[in-house]
Design an enzyme around this catalytic site. Structure first.
Site, PDB file in Angstrom:
ATOM      1  N   HIS A   1       0.835  -1.208   0.079  1.00 48.83           N
ATOM      2  CA  HIS A   1       0.064  -0.067  -0.070  1.00 48.83           C
ATOM      3  C   HIS A   1       0.816   1.183  -0.006  1.00 48.83           C
ATOM      4  O   HIS A   1       2.014   1.307   0.137  1.00 48.83           O
ATOM      5  CB  HIS A   1      -0.942  -0.120   1.231  1.00 48.83           C
ATOM      6  CG  HIS A   1      -0.625  -0.030   2.532  1.00 48.83           C
ATOM      7  ND1 HIS A   1       0.355  -0.891   2.953  1.00 48.83           N
ATOM      8  CD2 HIS A   1      -0.296   1.056   3.565  1.00 48.83           C
ATOM      9  CE1 HIS A   1       0.823  -0.662   4.315  1.00 48.83           C
ATOM     10  NE2 HIS A   1       0.234   0.595   4.490  1.00 48.83           N
TER      11      HIS A   1
ATOM     12  N   HIS B   1       1.311   3.976   2.161  1.00 51.30           N
ATOM     13  CA  HIS B   1       1.793   4.419   3.086  1.00 51.30           C
ATOM     14  C   HIS B   1       3.481   4.815   3.121  1.00 51.30           C
ATOM     15  O   HIS B   1       4.162   3.864   2.757  1.00 51.30           O
ATOM     16  CB  HIS B   1       1.444   3.825   4.487  1.00 51.30           C
ATOM     17  CG  HIS B   1       0.026   4.089   4.888  1.00 51.30           C
ATOM     18  ND1 HIS B   1      -0.719   3.719   5.811  1.00 51.30           N
ATOM     19  CD2 HIS B   1      -0.783   5.105   4.209  1.00 51.30           C
ATOM     20  CE1 HIS B   1      -2.028   4.058   5.905  1.00 51.30           C
ATOM     21  NE2 HIS B   1      -2.164   5.193   4.864  1.00 51.30           N
TER      22      HIS B   1
ATOM     23  N   ASP C   1       5.678   4.574   5.267  1.00 42.23           N
ATOM     24  CA  ASP C   1       6.670   3.678   5.723  1.00 42.23           C
ATOM     25  C   ASP C   1       6.751   2.152   5.160  1.00 42.23           C
ATOM     26  O   ASP C   1       7.397   1.257   5.577  1.00 42.23           O
ATOM     27  CB  ASP C   1       6.330   3.334   7.356  1.00 42.23           C
ATOM     28  CG  ASP C   1       4.838   3.072   7.747  1.00 42.23           C
ATOM     29  OD1 ASP C   1       3.928   3.528   6.900  1.00 42.23           O
ATOM     30  OD2 ASP C   1       4.588   2.270   8.555  1.00 42.23           O
ATOM     31  N   HIS C   2       6.192   2.234   4.180  1.00 40.42           N
ATOM     32  CA  HIS C   2       5.935   1.029   3.078  1.00 40.42           C
ATOM     33  C   HIS C   2       6.925   1.282   1.926  1.00 40.42           C
ATOM     34  O   HIS C   2       7.253   0.439   1.279  1.00 40.42           O
ATOM     35  CB  HIS C   2       4.639   0.478   2.926  1.00 40.42           C
ATOM     36  CG  HIS C   2       3.935   0.109   4.512  1.00 40.42           C
ATOM     37  ND1 HIS C   2       4.257  -1.349   4.780  1.00 40.42           N
ATOM     38  CD2 HIS C   2       3.619   0.699   5.598  1.00 40.42           C
ATOM     39  CE1 HIS C   2       3.581  -1.377   6.002  1.00 40.42           C
ATOM     40  NE2 HIS C   2       3.451  -0.437   6.502  1.00 40.42           N
TER      41      HIS C   2
ATOM     42  N   HIS D   1      -7.490  -0.821   5.937  1.00 42.41           N
ATOM     43  CA  HIS D   1      -6.606   0.027   6.064  1.00 42.41           C
ATOM     44  C   HIS D   1      -6.312   1.166   5.033  1.00 42.41           C
ATOM     45  O   HIS D   1      -6.323   2.466   5.652  1.00 42.41           O
ATOM     46  CB  HIS D   1      -5.297  -0.770   6.260  1.00 42.41           C
ATOM     47  CG  HIS D   1      -4.067   0.142   6.537  1.00 42.41           C
ATOM     48  ND1 HIS D   1      -3.963   0.593   7.971  1.00 42.41           N
ATOM     49  CD2 HIS D   1      -2.734   0.258   6.204  1.00 42.41           C
ATOM     50  CE1 HIS D   1      -2.717   1.422   8.124  1.00 42.41           C
ATOM     51  NE2 HIS D   1      -2.000   1.332   6.776  1.00 42.41           N
TER      52      HIS D   1
ATOM     53  N   ASP E   1      -0.354  -3.897   6.048  1.00 41.13           N
ATOM     54  CA  ASP E   1      -0.784  -3.303   7.410  1.00 41.13           C
ATOM     55  C   ASP E   1      -2.250  -3.550   7.462  1.00 41.13           C
ATOM     56  O   ASP E   1      -3.129  -3.063   8.300  1.00 41.13           O
ATOM     57  CB  ASP E   1      -0.716  -1.581   7.541  1.00 41.13           C
ATOM     58  CG  ASP E   1       0.799  -1.377   7.491  1.00 41.13           C
ATOM     59  OD1 ASP E   1       1.649  -2.137   7.956  1.00 41.13           O
ATOM     60  OD2 ASP E   1       0.883  -0.003   7.570  1.00 41.13           O
TER      61      ASP E   1
ATOM     62  N   HIS F   1       4.465  -4.897  10.555  1.00 40.49           N
ATOM     63  CA  HIS F   1       5.131  -4.198  11.772  1.00 40.49           C
ATOM     64  C   HIS F   1       5.093  -5.189  12.799  1.00 40.49           C
ATOM     65  O   HIS F   1       4.455  -6.260  12.767  1.00 40.49           O
ATOM     66  CB  HIS F   1       4.152  -3.186  12.340  1.00 40.49           C
ATOM     67  CG  HIS F   1       3.939  -1.783  11.270  1.00 40.49           C
ATOM     68  ND1 HIS F   1       4.728  -0.746  11.975  1.00 40.49           N
ATOM     69  CD2 HIS F   1       3.238  -1.701  10.351  1.00 40.49           C
ATOM     70  CE1 HIS F   1       4.383   0.167  10.761  1.00 40.49           C
ATOM     71  NE2 HIS F   1       3.478  -0.231  10.045  1.00 40.49           N
TER      72      HIS F   1
HETATM   73 ZN   LIG Z   1       0.060   1.300   6.490  1.00 40.06          ZN
END
Ligand SMILES: [Zn+2]
Length: 254
Positions: A54, A56, A58-59, A113, A130, A169
């Site tokens: 996805h 975001h 942090d990905h 998400h 996530d 995570h």
């Molecule tokens: Zn995420």
């Protein structure tokens, strides 16, 4: 298949995926480039694809830097994430199959998400980003409780028990404490919490989980549990989507 777990940022995981004896790999969700570069070096692997679950940061945060020195590196993501995943070159649909690094991947669209969240499935493993965490699920930033219910309990739940679950995570211990607060007599949750705390204490990841473990311990896949429903103040005939919504709301406050 070989999966190398690459801790990134504070509690993210990226994964290098290759065949057992392959020299090329794909990286799932490179949060940042430096730990991925070090893992490639350590494992003697050449990076040939980025698979993003996805959009975001942090990905996808490492996409551009990894691609700087690797022109033409393919970047996969859901078709609806066009413009949100940096440097995306491949726009995937639910059910699509593709081959990279000698492995066949299939794509499962799992909104909840985010609207463009996808899982990558290959060789008895699923990379869930996530959406499905070990013993938990992501916050509903762009989706509804119904989206998340269907993604977890109608789509991902179709995978065999033995499927290994690699998520985005290291939240497992906290997720299991929350799960235990809703189902205090669920022995599978208490046993897994003990195992996970031991692994984390040794500096090891709690990942992978398995679909069987998730069915036994993950409150977001256990909406039928009478004990969980009672803990949330819901009756036995409450519909499953509202049970998931109440579980998610309780987790947001946990
Ligand atoms: Zn995420």
């Amino acid at each position: 298949m070989r999966v190398e777990i690459v801790p990134c940022l504070r509690d993210n995981y990226a994964y290098l995926v290759s065949t057992d004896d392959g020299t090329e790999c794909a990286v799932i969700d490179p949060s940042e480039a430096p730990p991925v570069e070090r893992a490639l070096e350590r494992c003697g692997l050449t990076l040939t694809a980025i698979l993003n679950t996805h959009h975001h940061h942090d990905h996808v945060g490492g996409n551009s830097e990894l691609r700087l020195s690797r022109r033409g590196l393919a970047v996969f993501g859901h078709t609806s994430d066009r413009g949100r995943i940096p440097e995306q070159t491949r726009f995937l649909e639910h059910g699509e199959r593709f081959e990279v690094v000698g492995l066949e991947f299939s794509v499962m669209h799992i909104p909840g998400h985010t609207t463009g969240a996808i899982a990558y499935i290959t060789e008895g493993a699923v990379f869930t980003g996530d959406t499905l965490f070990a013993a938990g699920c992501g916050r509903l930033f762009e989706g509804t409780p119904r989206d998340m219910f269907e993604s977890l309990n109608q789509k991902l739940a179709q995978l065999p028990d033995t499927t290994l679950v690699y998520c985005g995570h290291e939240y497992t211990a906290n997720n299991l404490r929350f799960a235990a607060s809703l189902e205090p007599t669920n022995q599978a949750i208490l046993q897994k919490l003990e195992q996970v705390l031991a692994r984390i204490g040794r500096g090891e990841p709690s990942i992978p989980s398995s679909l069987a473990e998730e069915r036994a311990t993950n409150p977001f896949m256990r909406t039928a549990s009478p004990e969980l429903r009672a803990s949330l103040g819901l009756s036995g005939d409450a519909d499953s989507v509202s049970v998931l919504a109440a579980t998610r709301a309780a987790k947001d406050e946990f």
